[in-house]
Write a protein that holds these residues in place. Structure first.
Motif, mmCIF file in Angstrom:
data_model
loop_
_atom_site.group_PDB
_atom_site.id
_atom_site.type_symbol
_atom_site.label_atom_id
_atom_site.label_comp_id
_atom_site.label_asym_id
_atom_site.label_seq_id
_atom_site.Cartn_x
_atom_site.Cartn_y
_atom_site.Cartn_z
ATOM 1 N N PHE A 1 12.704 7.543 -3.083
ATOM 2 C CA PHE A 1 12.773 7.442 -1.600
ATOM 3 C C PHE A 1 11.566 6.435 -0.873
ATOM 4 O O PHE A 1 11.830 5.415 -0.445
ATOM 5 N N SER A 2 10.380 6.856 -1.436
ATOM 6 C CA SER A 2 9.062 6.169 -0.867
ATOM 7 C C SER A 2 9.035 4.781 -1.314
ATOM 8 O O SER A 2 8.844 3.897 -0.603
ATOM 9 N N ILE A 3 9.420 4.712 -2.726
ATOM 10 C CA ILE A 3 9.433 3.292 -3.178
ATOM 11 C C ILE A 3 10.452 2.459 -2.522
ATOM 12 O O ILE A 3 10.106 1.376 -2.366
ATOM 13 N N SER A 4 11.746 2.938 -2.475
ATOM 14 C CA SER A 4 12.823 2.182 -1.822
ATOM 15 C C SER A 4 12.519 1.800 -0.448
ATOM 16 O O SER A 4 12.720 0.528 0.026
ATOM 17 N N LEU A 5 11.731 2.591 0.355
ATOM 18 C CA LEU A 5 11.196 2.195 1.797
ATOM 19 C C LEU A 5 10.382 1.065 1.486
ATOM 20 O O LEU A 5 10.541 0.206 2.381
ATOM 21 N N ALA A 6 9.417 0.973 0.746
ATOM 22 C CA ALA A 6 8.507 -0.147 0.470
ATOM 23 C C ALA A 6 9.525 -1.358 0.245
ATOM 24 O O ALA A 6 9.196 -2.485 0.659
ATOM 25 N N VAL A 7 10.375 -1.120 -0.783
ATOM 26 C CA VAL A 7 11.393 -2.314 -1.020
ATOM 27 C C VAL A 7 12.014 -2.865 0.068
ATOM 28 O O VAL A 7 11.938 -4.123 0.184
ATOM 29 N N GLY A 8 12.701 -2.173 0.968
ATOM 30 C CA GLY A 8 13.233 -2.570 2.065
ATOM 31 C C GLY A 8 12.287 -3.370 3.066
ATOM 32 O O GLY A 8 12.612 -4.457 3.643
ATOM 33 N N THR A 9 11.186 -2.622 3.129
ATOM 34 C CA THR A 9 10.085 -3.294 4.016
ATOM 35 C C THR A 9 9.707 -4.694 3.642
ATOM 36 O O THR A 9 9.671 -5.732 4.443
ATOM 37 N N ILE A 10 9.365 -4.835 2.383
ATOM 38 C CA ILE A 10 8.860 -6.153 1.607
ATOM 39 C C ILE A 10 10.060 -7.113 1.527
ATOM 40 O O ILE A 10 9.845 -8.217 2.168
ATOM 41 N N TYR A 11 11.166 -6.639 1.447
ATOM 42 C CA TYR A 11 12.460 -7.615 1.525
ATOM 43 C C TYR A 11 12.566 -8.274 3.015
ATOM 44 O O TYR A 11 12.780 -9.397 3.092
ATOM 45 N N MET A 12 12.246 -7.417 3.985
ATOM 46 C CA MET A 12 12.492 -8.132 5.123
ATOM 47 C C MET A 12 11.437 -8.928 5.877
ATOM 48 O O MET A 12 11.473 -9.754 6.299
ATOM 49 N N VAL A 13 10.207 -8.609 5.035
ATOM 50 C CA VAL A 13 8.960 -9.482 5.422
ATOM 51 C C VAL A 13 9.462 -10.812 4.581
ATOM 52 O O VAL A 13 9.066 -11.976 5.357
ATOM 53 N N ILE A 14 9.847 -10.824 3.489
ATOM 54 C CA ILE A 14 10.118 -12.073 2.776
ATOM 55 C C ILE A 14 11.140 -12.888 3.557
ATOM 56 O O ILE A 14 11.019 -14.115 3.773
ATOM 57 N N VAL A 15 12.182 -12.208 3.529
ATOM 58 C CA VAL A 15 13.487 -12.784 4.260
ATOM 59 C C VAL A 15 13.411 -13.416 5.515
ATOM 60 O O VAL A 15 13.330 -14.716 5.807
ATOM 61 N N LYS A 16 12.675 -12.570 6.563
ATOM 62 C CA LYS A 16 12.647 -12.702 8.036
ATOM 63 C C LYS A 16 11.298 -13.617 8.339
ATOM 64 O O LYS A 16 11.502 -14.623 9.057
ATOM 65 N N SER B 1 0.848 -1.320 0.040
ATOM 66 C CA SER B 1 -0.011 -0.039 0.104
ATOM 67 C C SER B 1 1.050 1.110 0.123
ATOM 68 O O SER B 1 0.435 2.381 -1.022
ATOM 69 N N PHE B 2 1.947 1.222 0.763
ATOM 70 C CA PHE B 2 2.978 2.439 0.724
ATOM 71 C C PHE B 2 3.467 2.668 -0.487
ATOM 72 O O PHE B 2 3.573 3.713 -1.007
ATOM 73 N N HIS B 3 3.686 1.532 -1.031
ATOM 74 C CA HIS B 3 4.475 1.542 -2.454
ATOM 75 C C HIS B 3 3.564 1.966 -3.393
ATOM 76 O O HIS B 3 3.919 2.663 -4.313
ATOM 77 N N ASN B 4 2.237 1.857 -3.560
ATOM 78 C CA ASN B 4 1.133 2.136 -4.172
ATOM 79 C C ASN B 4 0.958 3.589 -4.378
ATOM 80 O O ASN B 4 0.604 4.327 -5.685
ATOM 81 N N LEU B 5 1.498 4.235 -3.183
ATOM 82 C CA LEU B 5 0.934 5.795 -3.190
ATOM 83 C C LEU B 5 1.977 6.793 -4.420
ATOM 84 O O LEU B 5 1.379 7.302 -5.236
ATOM 85 N N PRO B 6 3.377 6.250 -4.304
ATOM 86 C CA PRO B 6 3.960 7.186 -5.273
ATOM 87 C C PRO B 6 3.872 6.798 -6.702
ATOM 88 O O PRO B 6 3.949 7.139 -7.824
ATOM 89 N N ILE B 7 3.344 5.294 -6.781
ATOM 90 C CA ILE B 7 2.998 5.049 -8.132
ATOM 91 C C ILE B 7 2.030 5.638 -8.841
ATOM 92 O O ILE B 7 1.813 6.212 -9.830
ATOM 93 N N GLY B 8 0.680 5.960 -7.823
ATOM 94 C CA GLY B 8 -0.265 6.707 -8.129
ATOM 95 C C GLY B 8 0.089 8.180 -8.593
ATOM 96 O O GLY B 8 -0.496 8.775 -9.393
#
Length: 238
Positions: free
Chosen positions: A192-207, A110-117
């Motif tokens: 920056f906003s998209i990268s923030l979402a990338v970092g969060t999603i990456y941690m969800v998947i790995v951890k 959802s956070f990633h979708n805001l800058p896409i919009g």
């Protein structure tokens, strides 16, 4: 397209719900939960690597990407601890794990979708608008599969499918509306906003996904790698 924000919302919701439908269709195979999680892990990492991360770097640079990625990791750790407290004492451990994973993915996407919009709304050329809408529809299909698989495992039903599809699509519509009316969206801020979402999603998947599933089977990494290759081929064809 004066109503680009409506189109962005609908295309996102439709793509995400299609992915949810596919996840519902494979619900009968979810007894092999480690296999399902491994597939989702490979799809997600592929989505980050082939679609989202390059988009963030293209909008900004490697500095904004790294900074946003690190902030995303910090946000994950905070959200992880909060959700663990809220969910861990109310439902079983297995369902808590799945629900926690699904919720973290929903928040991140959802956070990633805001800058896409915002990018969509800031685009003035009609043909480019249509191309972006097609891309939004297609790339939300694997995201829907990835998010709804753990949610269905946690016991959520069809109504959650509709609710979360509409919820995840909302930031695209909101971002597109403000992007088109206020002409906002500095590339570095979006990066920056998209990268923030990338970092969060990456941690969800790995951890949450890989490390959790690898305890039970050594085939997790192999399955994830195969899935990673499949999503790469998927984006190659787009």
């Amino acid at each position: 397209m004066s109503y680009i924000w409506v189109m962005g919302y609908l295309y996102t919701a439709i793509g995400f719900s299609i992915g949810g439908g596919i996840a519902w269709g494979i619900k009968g195979f979810q007894k092999k939960i480690d296999f399902i999680y491994s597939v989702c892990a490979g799809l997600t990492i592929g989505l980050l690597s082939f679609e989202i991360a390059p988009e963030a770097i293209e909008l900004g640079n490697w500095i904004t990407f790294i900074l946003g990625f690190l902030v995303g990791i910090i946000m994950f750790e905070v959200a992880h601890k909060i959700l663990k407290i809220l969910l861990g004492t109310t439902i079983s451990q297995d369902k808590s794990f799945s629900l926690q994973t699904g919720i973290l993915l929903i928040l991140s996407i959802s956070f990633h979708n805001l800058p896409i919009g915002i990018v969509l709304g800031s685009t003035k050329d009609t043909s480019l608008d249509f191309s972006m809408l097609q891309a939004i529809l297609l790339h939300n299909i694997p995201e829907g599969i990835i998010v709804f698989t753990p949610l269905f495992v946690a016991g959520l039903g069809v109504w959650s499918w509709l609710f979360f599809s509409l919820m995840v699509a909302a930031p695209v519509g909101i971002g597109a509306y403000f992007g088109s009316t206020l002409d906002i969206g500095h590339p570095l801020v979006l990066s920056f906003s998209i990268s923030l979402a990338v970092g969060t999603i990456y941690m969800v998947i790995v951890k949450e996904v890989i490390l959790g599933a690898i305890k039970d089977t050594s085939q997790v990494l192999l399955i994830a790698i195969i899935s990673f290759g499949c999503i790469g081929f998927y984006f190659l064809l787009l």
